[in-house]
Structure formats: structure tokens, C-alpha cells
Scaffold this motif. Structure first.
Motif, PDB file in Angstrom:
ATOM      1  N   ASN A 294      35.530  42.372  45.713  1.00 47.39           N
ATOM      2  CA  ASN A 294      36.360  43.144  44.796  1.00 47.39           C
ATOM      3  C   ASN A 294      37.007  42.215  43.779  1.00 47.39           C
ATOM      4  OD1 ASN A 294      36.749  46.171  45.866  1.00 47.39           O
ATOM      5  ND2 ASN A 294      36.590  44.795  47.637  1.00 47.39           N
TER       6      ASN A 294
ATOM      7  N   ASP B 238      46.202  45.994  45.717  1.00 45.13           N
ATOM      8  CA  ASP B 238      46.121  46.473  47.090  1.00 45.13           C
ATOM      9  C   ASP B 238      47.119  45.741  47.980  1.00 45.13           C
ATOM     10  OD1 ASP B 238      44.393  48.478  48.461  1.00 45.13           O
ATOM     11  OD2 ASP B 238      43.955  46.797  49.800  1.00 45.13           O
TER      12      ASP B 238
ATOM     13  N   ASP C 148      42.318  44.046  41.389  1.00 44.43           N
ATOM     14  CA  ASP C 148      42.337  45.159  42.334  1.00 44.43           C
ATOM     15  C   ASP C 148      42.872  44.708  43.686  1.00 44.43           C
ATOM     16  OD1 ASP C 148      41.302  46.900  40.459  1.00 44.43           O
ATOM     17  OD2 ASP C 148      39.226  46.637  41.110  1.00 44.43           O
ATOM     18  N   TRP C 149      42.477  43.512  44.106  1.00 43.28           N
ATOM     19  CA  TRP C 149      42.934  42.981  45.393  1.00 43.28           C
ATOM     20  C   TRP C 149      44.441  42.739  45.373  1.00 43.28           C
ATOM     21  CZ3 TRP C 149      45.154  38.486  47.398  1.00 43.28           C
ATOM     22  CH2 TRP C 149      45.049  38.307  48.780  1.00 43.28           C
ATOM     23  N   GLU C 150      44.943  42.204  44.279  1.00 47.70           N
ATOM     24  CA  GLU C 150      46.382  41.988  44.159  1.00 47.70           C
ATOM     25  C   GLU C 150      47.132  43.319  44.220  1.00 47.70           C
ATOM     26  OE1 GLU C 150      49.719  39.986  41.155  1.00 47.70           O
ATOM     27  OE2 GLU C 150      47.622  40.122  40.536  1.00 47.70           O
TER      28      GLU C 150
ATOM     29  N   MET D  70      41.088  45.441  51.984  1.00 48.39           N
ATOM     30  CA  MET D  70      40.168  45.141  50.892  1.00 48.39           C
ATOM     31  C   MET D  70      39.618  43.720  50.993  1.00 48.39           C
ATOM     32  SD  MET D  70      40.724  45.410  46.747  1.00 48.39           S
ATOM     33  CE  MET D  70      40.873  47.204  46.759  1.00 48.39           C
ATOM     34  N   ASN D  71      38.309  43.603  50.835  1.00 47.51           N
ATOM     35  CA  ASN D  71      37.613  42.315  50.884  1.00 47.51           C
ATOM     36  C   ASN D  71      37.708  41.646  49.515  1.00 47.51           C
ATOM     37  OD1 ASN D  71      35.733  40.190  51.038  1.00 47.51           O
ATOM     38  ND2 ASN D  71      34.384  41.354  52.401  1.00 47.51           N
ATOM     39  N   LEU D  72      38.380  40.503  49.447  1.00 51.11           N
ATOM     40  CA  LEU D  72      38.533  39.793  48.181  1.00 51.11           C
ATOM     41  C   LEU D  72      37.194  39.339  47.619  1.00 51.11           C
ATOM     42  CD1 LEU D  72      40.266  38.437  45.990  1.00 51.11           C
ATOM     43  CD2 LEU D  72      40.572  36.489  47.560  1.00 51.11           C
TER      44      LEU D  72
ATOM     45  N   TYR E 265      43.987  37.362  55.111  1.00 55.22           N
ATOM     46  CA  TYR E 265      42.899  37.889  54.291  1.00 55.22           C
ATOM     47  C   TYR E 265      42.012  38.818  55.122  1.00 55.22           C
ATOM     48  CZ  TYR E 265      43.585  34.153  50.745  1.00 55.22           C
ATOM     49  OH  TYR E 265      44.071  33.321  49.778  1.00 55.22           O
TER      50      TYR E 265
ATOM     51  N   THR F  74      46.811  43.661  53.423  1.00 54.97           N
ATOM     52  CA  THR F  74      46.468  44.524  52.290  1.00 54.97           C
ATOM     53  C   THR F  74      46.522  45.996  52.711  1.00 54.97           C
ATOM     54  OG1 THR F  74      44.044  44.696  52.457  1.00 54.97           O
ATOM     55  CG2 THR F  74      44.957  42.727  51.360  1.00 54.97           C
TER      56      THR F  74
END
Length: 323
Positions: A124, A132, A128-130, A119-121, A154, A115
Motif C-alpha cells: 500500500n 490507517d 494510505d498507511w499513515e 494494512m500491509n505497508l 508493523y 494500524t
């Protein structure tokens, strides 16, 4: 503009200093190992997170120095390809780290996605994670030039805090063509990097010696434990995927760490080869899965009591070093 030009020329000079020898070395035939091989070698894939910049630096050490020392150790140990998992934001936070990814590629090692911002899935939203994850892709495409970079690690090994989010994340990864790079060997190497920077800043060589000894012990203890657990579960060694970090202390210790593994019968293989083992089948699932992705999870699922484990040294002890 003048200052920027000086910085660019400095980075270019440092890049050439490291890349020249590495490219030359890459064309040489690998030296035959004089160490005796175990009857059934233990396979291990090395993977490094947080490129191009991880943790604190000691005085006088640059990100390019760290990468150069890691890459030289890989070459000397004949590791073969080592995936570096990238957080592109670090090039913005630390402009002096620009060049590390090019250096990694010049030495023949691949890059993959960790990422953009680490970013911590679990903490968040999935959208937003996608975003990133996708933001990192142009950087990877540029450096990998059509080669295989669609592996994801991850951040924090967090795969979604609910079954629903876990399943949705798997669908996102399927849509983008990713496979998951699981972790089946780790000893928390990241925890040694900040104490090392502090101790070097203070010139405390005795403390650095303690860090060195404890680091190698932690690595050996983790190897022994995971091997014993794998034998108890499956009657064999699975090919292990080792999680490491591209930190300054890791660079200092890498030649000794790789020798420790080789002396224990480890043969280094690619991530692709390790993940061909049936243990890692869940890393290619595109639907929700409860199949264990670590040996500890497998033991819990099977109701198997893990073997005794050496007491961990780290955490609070490391945090106190050289304060």
C-alpha cells in the motif's frame, strides 16, 4: 433498537463477569513461584497482535471468552504488563468484540498501534498507511487515558519494500512519536487457530490433541533455536520480544505455554524493559537504518551460520486438519 439494547446488555454482562474477578485478582499480592529459577534468567516480553479479534472461533466461544482466558493466564503466571496491538476495524467487523479492549485495560495491560485495518505497508502507499495508523489513535487514546501507547507493530512485519519507503516510514513514525516493537521470538502461533476451530466444530478430540502437542513443540523449538543463535552471535541471551496472537487456541494453550517458558528459565518482563537492551537500538532510530532487527538478520549481516533448527511442523499439515 430493542435488539441493539439486548446486545449491549449482553456485552455488559459478559464484561462484568470477566472484569470483576480480574480487577479483584489485580489487587492481590502475586504468589511466589515455587519453580526453581535459572542462574541467569532468560528475559522475554510477551506481545499480542490483532486485538480485539483474531482468526476463527470454535462453537460457543466469544471474543470476550478468549480475552478473559488469556488475561487469567497472564495473572496466574505473573507476567506483568503485556502489550496488545490493536486493529480498531475489528470492532466494526465483529460488534461482539467490543469490550475486549476495556477488559484488557481493566486487567492492567497496555495497548498499542497495529494500524486500523492491519494494512500491509509493502503493498500500500505510504500516505494510505499513515492514515490507517492515525485512524487507530482515538481508540488508543480513549482506552489508555494518557498512558504510553505510542508503540507500533508493523502488520505482517512489513517495513517498506524499498529502502526509500523504509526511510520515509521511519520519518512518519518519528513525526507521530512512535517506537517500533520488533519481534525476536515467534513460532507462527496464528496458524493453529483456524484448524482448532474446525476440529472443535467436528468434535475431533484426537485432532485437537495433535494440535496441542505440535503447538508446544513448535514453541520449544523456536525458543531453543533463538537462544542458540543469540549465544552464537553475542555470547548471551538478548531479552526476547515474543509475537503472539489473541486467538482461541492461543487462549486454550496459554497456561501450558507460559509454564513451558518458565520451566525453561524464562522470566517475563515488560516491552519497555526488553527494548532497553542495545540489540533493539534500531527500534528507536528515526532515520533509515540497515541495523538488523531480528537475530536471523544479524546472523546474515555478520556471515554467521545459524545453528541447526528442528523441522517445522505446521503450514500444509495444519491446513489439512479437520477438513
Amino acid at each position: 433498537m430493542a435488539i441493539e439494547g439486548v446486545a449491549q446488555r449482553a456485552r455488559a454482562g459478559l464484561f462484568t463477569r470477566w472484569t470483576g474477578p480480574l480487577v479483584a485478582l489485580a489487587t492481590m499480592t502475586a504468589l511466589a513461584s515455587g519453580a526453581a529459577q535459572a542462574a541467569e534468567p532468560v528475559k522475554m516480553a510477551l506481545t499480542f497482535d490483532d486485538l480485539p479479534a483474531h482468526s476463527a472461533l470454535p462453537p460457543g466461544v466469544s471474543r470476550m471468552d478468549v480475552a478473559g482466558r488469556l488475561l487469567a493466564a497472564f495473572h496466574d503466571a505473573g507476567t506483568g504488563p503485556v502489550y496488545g496491538f490493536v486493529n480498531g476495524v475489528q470492532e466494526e467487523k465483529e460488534p461482539d468484540s467490543v469490550g475486549v479492549l476495556s477488559l484488557w485495560r481493566a486487567a492492567g495491560h497496555p495497548l498499542a498501534n497495529h494500524t486500523w485495518s492491519h494494512m500491509n505497508l509493502n503493498t500500500n502507499g505510504l500516505a494510505d498507511w499513515e492514515a490507517d495508523l492515525v485512524r487507530n489513535e482515538p481508540l488508543l487514546e480513549r482506552h489508555m487515558a494518557g498512558q504510553d501507547w505510542r508503540w507500533v507493530r508493523y502488520p505482517y512485519l512489513s517495513e517498506g519494500e524499498t529502502p526509500e519507503k523504509h526511510a520515509a516510514a521511519r520519518k512518519v513514525l518519528k513525526a507521530h512519536g512512535y517506537r517500533i516493537a520488533s519481534v525476536t521470538m515467534s513460532f507462527g502461533d496464528y496458524a493453529w487457530n483456524e484448524p482448532y476451530a474446525r476440529c472443535m466444530a467436528k468434535g475431533d478430540t484426537a485432532a485437537v490433541a495433535v494440535l496441542e502437542t505440535s503447538y508446544l513443540k513448535a514453541a520449544k523449538d523456536a525458543l531453543d533455536f533463538e537462544r542458540a543463535l543469540s549465544a552464537k552471535l553475542y555470547g548471551r541471551d538478548i531479552p526476547y520480544v515474543l509475537l503472539m496472537h489473541a486467538g482461541a487456541f492461543d487462549a486454550r494453550m496459554m497456561p501450558r505455554l507460559l509454564k513451558l517458558y518458565q520451566d525453561d528459565g524464562v522470566t517475563f518482563v515488560s516491552l519497555q524493559e526488553a527494548e532497553r537492551d542495545k540489540f533493539y537500538a534500531a527500534d528507536f532510530h528515526t532515520e533509515a537504518t540497515t541495523v538488523p532487527t531480528t537475530l536471523e538478520e544479524a546472523a546474515k549481516a555478520k556471515g554467521v551460520t545459524p545453528p541447526p533448527q528442528a523441522p517445522a511442523w505446521g503450514g500444509a499439515e495444519l491446513d489439512k486438519m479437520c477438513r
